[in-house]
Design an enzyme around this catalytic site. Sequence first.
Site, PDB file in Angstrom:
ATOM      1  NE  ARG A 300      -3.847  -1.920   2.636  1.00  0.00           N
ATOM      2  CZ  ARG A 300      -3.789  -3.090   3.267  1.00  0.00           C
ATOM      3  NH1 ARG A 300      -2.686  -3.429   3.914  1.00  0.00           N
ATOM      4  NH2 ARG A 300      -4.821  -3.897   3.276  1.00  0.00           N
ATOM      5  NE  ARG A 336      -3.911  -0.181  -2.395  1.00  0.00           N
ATOM      6  CZ  ARG A 336      -4.602  -0.444  -1.296  1.00  0.00           C
ATOM      7  NH1 ARG A 336      -5.501  -1.412  -1.297  1.00  0.00           N
ATOM      8  NH2 ARG A 336      -4.392   0.240  -0.197  1.00  0.00           N
ATOM      9  CD  GLU A 435      -9.885  -3.028  -3.748  1.00  0.00           C
ATOM     10  OE1 GLU A 435      -9.567  -3.077  -2.566  1.00  0.00           O
ATOM     11  OE2 GLU A 435      -9.637  -2.060  -4.484  1.00  0.00           O
ATOM     12  CG  ASN A 458      -9.718  -6.184   3.666  1.00  0.00           C
ATOM     13  OD1 ASN A 458      -9.906  -7.346   4.016  1.00  0.00           O
ATOM     14  ND2 ASN A 458      -8.550  -5.588   3.792  1.00  0.00           N
ATOM     15  NE  ARG A 469     -12.006  -1.540   4.699  1.00  0.00           N
ATOM     16  CZ  ARG A 469     -10.987  -1.760   3.865  1.00  0.00           C
ATOM     17  NH1 ARG A 469     -11.192  -1.791   2.561  1.00  0.00           N
ATOM     18  NH2 ARG A 469      -9.791  -1.954   4.316  1.00  0.00           N
ATOM     19  CB  CYS A 506      -3.908  -8.894  -1.301  1.00  0.00           C
ATOM     20  SG  CYS A 506      -4.908  -7.657  -2.130  1.00  0.00           S
TER      21      CYS A 506
HETATM   22  C1  PEP Z   1      -8.999  -4.963   0.268  1.00  0.00           C
HETATM   23  O1  PEP Z   1      -9.888  -4.149   0.023  1.00  0.00           O
HETATM   24  O2  PEP Z   1      -9.204  -6.172   0.508  1.00  0.00           O
HETATM   25  C2  PEP Z   1      -7.595  -4.534   0.317  1.00  0.00           C
HETATM   26  C3  PEP Z   1      -6.618  -5.411   0.461  1.00  0.00           C
HETATM   27  O3  PEP Z   1      -7.345  -3.209   0.241  1.00  0.00           O
HETATM   28  P1  PEP Z   1      -7.507  -2.208   1.489  1.00  0.00           P
HETATM   29  O4  PEP Z   1      -7.741  -3.021   2.721  1.00  0.00           O
HETATM   30  O5  PEP Z   1      -6.258  -1.405   1.535  1.00  0.00           O
HETATM   31  O6  PEP Z   1      -8.711  -1.412   1.079  1.00  0.00           O
HETATM   32 MG    MG Z   2      -9.384  -2.212  -0.741  1.00  0.00          MG
END
Ligand code: PEP
Ligand code: MG
Length: 592
Positions: A300, A336, A435, A458, A469, A506
């Site tokens: 990240r 990313r 995503e 996520n 989230r 991931c």
């Molecule tokens: C996700 O969304 O699963 C991810 C790995 O990215 P982030 O948690 O940084 O949004």
């Molecule tokens: Mg994400």
Amino acid sequence: MTVVLDGSPAAEGIAAGKIFRLQWGMPIVPHVTIAESQVEAEVERFHAARSWAKARLLELKRSTEVRLGAVEARIFEPQILMLDDIEVVDGTLRYIGENRLSAERAFEWRMLELQALWSRTSHPMVLDRLNDLQDLVVRVLHRLLGHHDPTDLATLEEGVIIVAPDMTPSLMMHLDPRTVLGIATDHGTRTAHWAILARSLELPAVVGLGDVTSRAKEGQEAILDGRIGRIVLDPSPEERESFSSRQRRIDLWEEDIAHIAALESVTADGQYVELRANLDLPEEAEEAQRHGAVGVGLFRTEFLVVGRNTMPGEEEQYQAYRSVAEAFPSGAVFVRTFDLGGDKFPMFLHMPKEENPFLGWRAIRVCLDQPDLFRTQLRALLRATAHGDMRLMLPLVNDVDEVRRVRALLGEECERLSEQGIPFNPGYKLGVMIETPAAALDAAELARYCDFFSIGTNDLIQYTLAVDRTNTRLSKLYNPFHPAVVRQIHQVARVGRAAGIEVSVCGEMASHPLGAFLLFGLDITVLSMGWPSLPEIKKMVRDIRIEDARRAARKALAADTSRDVTARLMEGIGSSVDMKAFSGRWSLSVPQ
Ligand code: PEP
Ligand code: MG
């Protein structure tokens, strides 16, 4: 008397220390008028608060210089100058002298006035000053009201456990892990970005405690357990003893890490599983290796922008990306591009306040709208491809058009680099994170423009289930094993296989033992996770059979509720893994 509060585990580890109540945000300033005889005293109080703020800022500047360097330390300069700004000082003194307001009320009014005046402009220099102004107002007002300096996290002297309503990624960037031992919040969830950062910084954290801010007192002794999601205020001697014995067990586990890291990551029936690390900071590369990562599945890059008020330059970025690529000479590093917005706001971008930031101007949308910011990053990334197997990954992509636009920008930047004779790898790989349901459903189209997919569970869970989230109240609904999530992951894996591109995961689901088991069963054998979880997942990989995982996944795909999905997976995993050892860490309850 001892008080035990339970919330959700967000970052592993245990800590014992004194409570520090972080009161970030504008305080409520009572409307107080004064007699003429008090004017002089109030003026003095105002000047004293100003001198104090100046001294603190200079101290902060010095310590930041030592920790992060001279360029970073300069972010405090505008605030220091502002404390002597005639507009600020004279305006406040007028309100004290002429309107007979208390020092805090006078200062608050003057600053509101200046904020209103300055926000009428769109000049970036002035807008930058607005951000600094807000920080300064909070600092000085708390001082005048006799509170702690809420922004002063870098100079805390003792090992403390921070208690706050919630945190933000930028507040996290101010923390010094040498003085802060842990974090406990009323709200928030494990997948909030600040919690992800806490894991990278190895700071134990517990979220969703409900009312820890009203129960915990400043300076009170506490034990925080980030593995089971608990905070104990004023612990008894027995609780202290249990803390020490857990600490000893953790130390022993530390010794095991090196041994496990050296083992092969192969299931009992011979399937190789590639385990990569998620990094939030370049400095984590070493720890990731020590924990057995063979590459970086998600780097990240927001650390370069969040909590800063200037755009990071190409050279600084290039050095950061290059350092991670070089740390993994024989493994892939997926970097990313900036995933801003949502809960990550850099000061210099002046992101608008939005009703639904996670559905708003976020990630690839921001980058495509900010060519200066994005092109600089792309150039730095391209240059870093000359130093290892570095791949470019785009967040929150919804359709092929976004990928095409990025490819066009990359093409232009490649041309410029070639003209300038700057080296890069023209065979670089570009892929997307899956995503959103749109990306999952359109995976076949996206695959034509991508060299790989990485599923970001996520966000995929959040957008599929329409569950924020970061919202503690909804954490029970945030379920990685919802059939709709499982089917989408299955669909993406199939599409990727058919297109001959790599599909990895991931998101946090990869570090959940049952999640990893399901993913293996869906034929996803490349996982990336926060590096602290790698040894445990590798241990589990070596205990299971891929055939059992496939059978369980087939059954899970036919299930019609999350409960059913988890039950079928539990049945499949059987006694090969001790799920109790993992269970406390997940807000999702795993049937025992
Ligand atoms: C996700 O969304 O699963 C991810 C790995 O990215 P982030 O948690 O940084 O949004
Ligand atoms: Mg994400």
